[in-house]
Design a protein around this motif. Structure first.
Motif, PDB file in Angstrom:
ATOM      1  N   LEU A  13       0.840  -1.186   0.000  1.00  0.00           N
ATOM      2  CA  LEU A  13       0.000   0.000   0.000  1.00  0.00           C
ATOM      3  C   LEU A  13       0.878   1.240   0.000  1.00  0.00           C
ATOM      4  CD1 LEU A  13      -2.725  -1.081   2.555  1.00  0.00           C
ATOM      5  CD2 LEU A  13      -2.936  -0.967   0.088  1.00  0.00           C
ATOM      6  N   ARG A  14       0.511   2.234  -0.848  1.00  0.00           N
ATOM      7  CA  ARG A  14       1.350   3.411  -0.993  1.00  0.00           C
ATOM      8  C   ARG A  14       0.609   4.692  -0.638  1.00  0.00           C
ATOM      9  NH1 ARG A  14       5.896   3.372  -3.849  1.00  0.00           N
ATOM     10  NH2 ARG A  14       6.038   5.401  -2.870  1.00  0.00           N
ATOM     11  N   ILE A  15      -0.407   4.597   0.194  1.00  0.00           N
ATOM     12  CA  ILE A  15      -1.084   5.820   0.615  1.00  0.00           C
ATOM     13  C   ILE A  15      -0.115   6.749   1.339  1.00  0.00           C
ATOM     14  CG2 ILE A  15      -2.928   6.720   2.076  1.00  0.00           C
ATOM     15  CD1 ILE A  15      -3.898   5.442  -0.453  1.00  0.00           C
ATOM     16  N   SER A  16       0.888   6.163   2.007  1.00  0.00           N
ATOM     17  CA  SER A  16       1.868   6.986   2.716  1.00  0.00           C
ATOM     18  C   SER A  16       2.728   7.800   1.766  1.00  0.00           C
ATOM     19  CB  SER A  16       2.761   6.091   3.580  1.00  0.00           C
ATOM     20  OG  SER A  16       3.437   5.140   2.765  1.00  0.00           O
ATOM     21  N   ALA A  17       2.803   7.392   0.494  1.00  0.00           N
ATOM     22  CA  ALA A  17       3.595   8.137  -0.487  1.00  0.00           C
ATOM     23  C   ALA A  17       2.834   9.303  -1.095  1.00  0.00           C
ATOM     24  CB  ALA A  17       4.059   7.199  -1.606  1.00  0.00           C
ATOM     25  N   LEU A  18       1.564   9.455  -0.741  1.00  0.00           N
ATOM     26  CA  LEU A  18       0.757  10.525  -1.314  1.00  0.00           C
ATOM     27  C   LEU A  18       1.314  11.916  -1.025  1.00  0.00           C
ATOM     28  CD1 LEU A  18      -1.776  11.448  -2.803  1.00  0.00           C
ATOM     29  CD2 LEU A  18      -3.043  11.227  -0.664  1.00  0.00           C
ATOM     30  N   PRO A  19       1.728  12.247   0.204  1.00  0.00           N
ATOM     31  CA  PRO A  19       2.288  13.598   0.439  1.00  0.00           C
ATOM     32  C   PRO A  19       3.513  13.889  -0.412  1.00  0.00           C
ATOM     33  CG  PRO A  19       1.733  12.540   2.515  1.00  0.00           C
ATOM     34  CD  PRO A  19       1.609  11.489   1.463  1.00  0.00           C
ATOM     35  N   GLN A  20       4.384  12.893  -0.584  1.00  0.00           N
ATOM     36  CA  GLN A  20       5.581  13.113  -1.397  1.00  0.00           C
ATOM     37  C   GLN A  20       5.218  13.360  -2.856  1.00  0.00           C
ATOM     38  OE1 GLN A  20       8.563  13.498  -0.282  1.00  0.00           O
ATOM     39  NE2 GLN A  20       9.574  13.702  -2.267  1.00  0.00           N
ATOM     40  N   THR A  21       4.230  12.606  -3.350  1.00  0.00           N
ATOM     41  CA  THR A  21       3.798  12.802  -4.736  1.00  0.00           C
ATOM     42  C   THR A  21       3.197  14.184  -4.933  1.00  0.00           C
ATOM     43  OG1 THR A  21       3.338  10.431  -4.876  1.00  0.00           O
ATOM     44  CG2 THR A  21       2.393  11.835  -6.580  1.00  0.00           C
ATOM     45  N   LEU A  22       2.350  14.604  -3.995  1.00  0.00           N
ATOM     46  CA  LEU A  22       1.769  15.946  -4.091  1.00  0.00           C
ATOM     47  C   LEU A  22       2.848  17.023  -3.988  1.00  0.00           C
ATOM     48  CD1 LEU A  22      -1.428  15.507  -1.902  1.00  0.00           C
ATOM     49  CD2 LEU A  22      -1.282  15.606  -4.382  1.00  0.00           C
ATOM     50  N   LYS A  23       3.863  16.778  -3.176  1.00  0.00           N
ATOM     51  CA  LYS A  23       4.956  17.738  -3.050  1.00  0.00           C
ATOM     52  C   LYS A  23       5.692  17.898  -4.376  1.00  0.00           C
ATOM     53  CE  LYS A  23       9.164  18.638  -0.378  1.00  0.00           C
ATOM     54  NZ  LYS A  23      10.062  18.125   0.688  1.00  0.00           N
ATOM     55  N   VAL A  24       5.910  16.774  -5.069  1.00  0.00           N
ATOM     56  CA  VAL A  24       6.577  16.841  -6.377  1.00  0.00           C
ATOM     57  C   VAL A  24       5.728  17.633  -7.369  1.00  0.00           C
ATOM     58  CG1 VAL A  24       7.335  15.455  -8.341  1.00  0.00           C
ATOM     59  CG2 VAL A  24       7.888  14.731  -6.023  1.00  0.00           C
ATOM     60  N   ILE A  25       4.414  17.376  -7.358  1.00  0.00           N
ATOM     61  CA  ILE A  25       3.526  18.071  -8.290  1.00  0.00           C
ATOM     62  C   ILE A  25       3.507  19.569  -8.004  1.00  0.00           C
ATOM     63  CG2 ILE A  25       1.122  18.321  -9.006  1.00  0.00           C
ATOM     64  CD1 ILE A  25       0.786  15.336  -8.607  1.00  0.00           C
ATOM     65  N   PHE A  26       3.371  19.942  -6.728  1.00  0.00           N
ATOM     66  CA  PHE A  26       3.326  21.363  -6.377  1.00  0.00           C
ATOM     67  C   PHE A  26       4.668  22.052  -6.624  1.00  0.00           C
ATOM     68  CE2 PHE A  26      -0.216  20.217  -3.250  1.00  0.00           C
ATOM     69  CZ  PHE A  26      -1.179  20.535  -4.189  1.00  0.00           C
ATOM     70  N   LYS A  27       5.749  21.290  -6.619  1.00  0.00           N
ATOM     71  CA  LYS A  27       7.066  21.879  -6.880  1.00  0.00           C
ATOM     72  C   LYS A  27       7.293  22.098  -8.367  1.00  0.00           C
ATOM     73  CE  LYS A  27      12.003  21.074  -6.041  1.00  0.00           C
ATOM     74  NZ  LYS A  27      13.001  20.143  -5.460  1.00  0.00           N
ATOM     75  N   ALA A  29       4.842  22.238 -10.827  1.00  0.00           N
ATOM     76  CA  ALA A  29       3.810  22.999 -11.535  1.00  0.00           C
ATOM     77  C   ALA A  29       4.169  24.482 -11.690  1.00  0.00           C
ATOM     78  CB  ALA A  29       2.467  22.833 -10.835  1.00  0.00           C
ATOM     79  N   PRO A  30       4.623  25.204 -10.628  1.00  0.00           N
ATOM     80  CA  PRO A  30       4.982  26.619 -10.839  1.00  0.00           C
ATOM     81  C   PRO A  30       6.134  26.805 -11.819  1.00  0.00           C
ATOM     82  CG  PRO A  30       4.706  26.141  -8.494  1.00  0.00           C
ATOM     83  CD  PRO A  30       4.724  24.827  -9.203  1.00  0.00           C
ATOM     84  N   ARG A  31       7.129  25.912 -11.757  1.00  0.00           N
ATOM     85  CA  ARG A  31       8.243  26.028 -12.705  1.00  0.00           C
ATOM     86  C   ARG A  31       7.764  25.791 -14.133  1.00  0.00           C
ATOM     87  NH1 ARG A  31      12.998  22.614  -9.545  1.00  0.00           N
ATOM     88  NH2 ARG A  31      13.011  23.859  -7.626  1.00  0.00           N
ATOM     89  N   GLN A  32       6.847  24.840 -14.276  1.00  0.00           N
ATOM     90  CA  GLN A  32       6.302  24.581 -15.611  1.00  0.00           C
ATOM     91  C   GLN A  32       5.560  25.810 -16.133  1.00  0.00           C
ATOM     92  OE1 GLN A  32       6.992  22.008 -17.284  1.00  0.00           O
ATOM     93  NE2 GLN A  32       5.437  21.610 -18.820  1.00  0.00           N
ATOM     94  N   LEU A  33       4.786  26.444 -15.271  1.00  0.00           N
ATOM     95  CA  LEU A  33       4.050  27.641 -15.684  1.00  0.00           C
ATOM     96  C   LEU A  33       5.002  28.780 -16.041  1.00  0.00           C
ATOM     97  CD1 LEU A  33       1.354  29.078 -16.041  1.00  0.00           C
ATOM     98  CD2 LEU A  33       1.411  29.662 -13.612  1.00  0.00           C
TER      99      LEU A  33
END
Length: 292
Positions: A13-27, A29-33
């Motif tokens: 189960l990888r629910i514990s990896a959810l914060p890290q995944t969201l952190k990567v996305i939020f990091k 996304a602004p650079r992509q924009l």
């Protein structure tokens, strides 16, 4: 930035990896924009250059159109010169051109004055008045909207001072920032965008897998079944051990030994029965989810 995001789901189960995944996305996304905006500026600059080249060709065409008009005027003068002196023909053509130009200029000037100023003054004044009422209420002085009043001049001076202060702060902030080197080219921006887009795709896929209820239920069911098999194997080993020890003993087992063995078996089978029932219920839930 290079490399693909490697936050795979794995077998557990990888629910514990959810914060890290969201952190990567939020990091990312602004650079992509930011790079998207920089790429848009580069494209606009390139197209502006191309538009300037096209405008130059149009200017050349207009020059030759002007020469064409001059040639037509000369032809008209020479045509009239066949029935009158050449100087009189040139003067007549020039007078006609002057009259047409004067009439057009007078009409255009009158229409231009009729629409001046170009800004909607009444609407802007009404908006400023409404904003003043919203900010200050009854304390708002409408005289600040009159360009000839002292209040207007004082407000304008204060606004200019605030703008100058803000400009100085921006310049100081820009001077304090470190040099970032030359701006990236359009090709570099496209390469960075493609790499970051790949990373965002991987992060989004991982996030989808982590939030997929069916996948998590299947993983939990597989883990439960594996634990059940391990428990059964351990229980079989215990029973075999008890049987061999009973056969190797010298005397017949007493009732106390039999009761002790039965109690141990009962204690072992209770959690296994609960585990089996939970696994069955989970299997039914997973099947319903898959059918739905």
């Amino acid at each position: 930035m290079s490399g693909r995001h490697s936050g795979g789901t794995g077998r557990g189960l990888r629910i514990s990896a959810l914060p890290q995944t969201l952190k990567v996305i939020f990091k990312l996304a602004p650079r992509q924009l930011t790079d998207e905006i920089a790429l848009a500026k580069a494209e606009i600059k390139r197209k502006g250059t191309q538009l300037g080249v096209a405008g130059a060709f149009f200017a050349v065409a207009l020059v030759f159109v002007a020469l064409l008009v001059i040639g037509l005027m000369v032809a008209a003068i020479m045509g009239l010169a066949t029935i009158m002196p050449a100087w009189l023909a040139a003067l007549l053509v020039s007078a006609v051109c002057l009259i047409i130009a004067a009439i057009g200029a007078l009409i255009g000037l009158r229409k231009f004055k009729a629409v001046m100023p170009l800004v909607p003054e009444d609407t802007l004044r009404g908006l400023r008045y409404d904003l003043g009422i919203a900010k200050e209420g009854s304390a708002f002085d409408a005289r600040v909207l009159d360009p000839n009043s002292e209040q207007y001049k004082a407000a304008k001076a204060a606004k200019e001072a605030a703008a100058a202060k803000a400009r100085a702060e921006r310049e100081a902030k820009a001077a304090a920032q470190p040099e970032l080197g030359p701006a990236p080219t359009e090709a570099e921006l496209r390469h960075r965008l493609d790499q970051r887009r790949t990373n965002l795709t991987g992060a989004r896929d991982d996030l989808g897998r982590e939030l997929d209820l069916k996948t998590q239920a299947q993983t939990l069911l597989a883990a439960t079944q594996a634990r059940l098999q391990v428990g059964k194997a351990q229980l079989s080993d215990k029973i075999a051990g008890f049987g061999s020890s009973a056969r190797s003993s010298a005397g017949t087992p007493t009732s106390a030994d039999v009761q002790n063995l039965a109690g141990q078996l009962k204690d072992r089978w209770k959690p296994l029965a609960v585990l089996a029932a939970s696994a069955a219920a989970l299997a039914v839930l997973v099947r319903r989810l898959m059918k739905g």
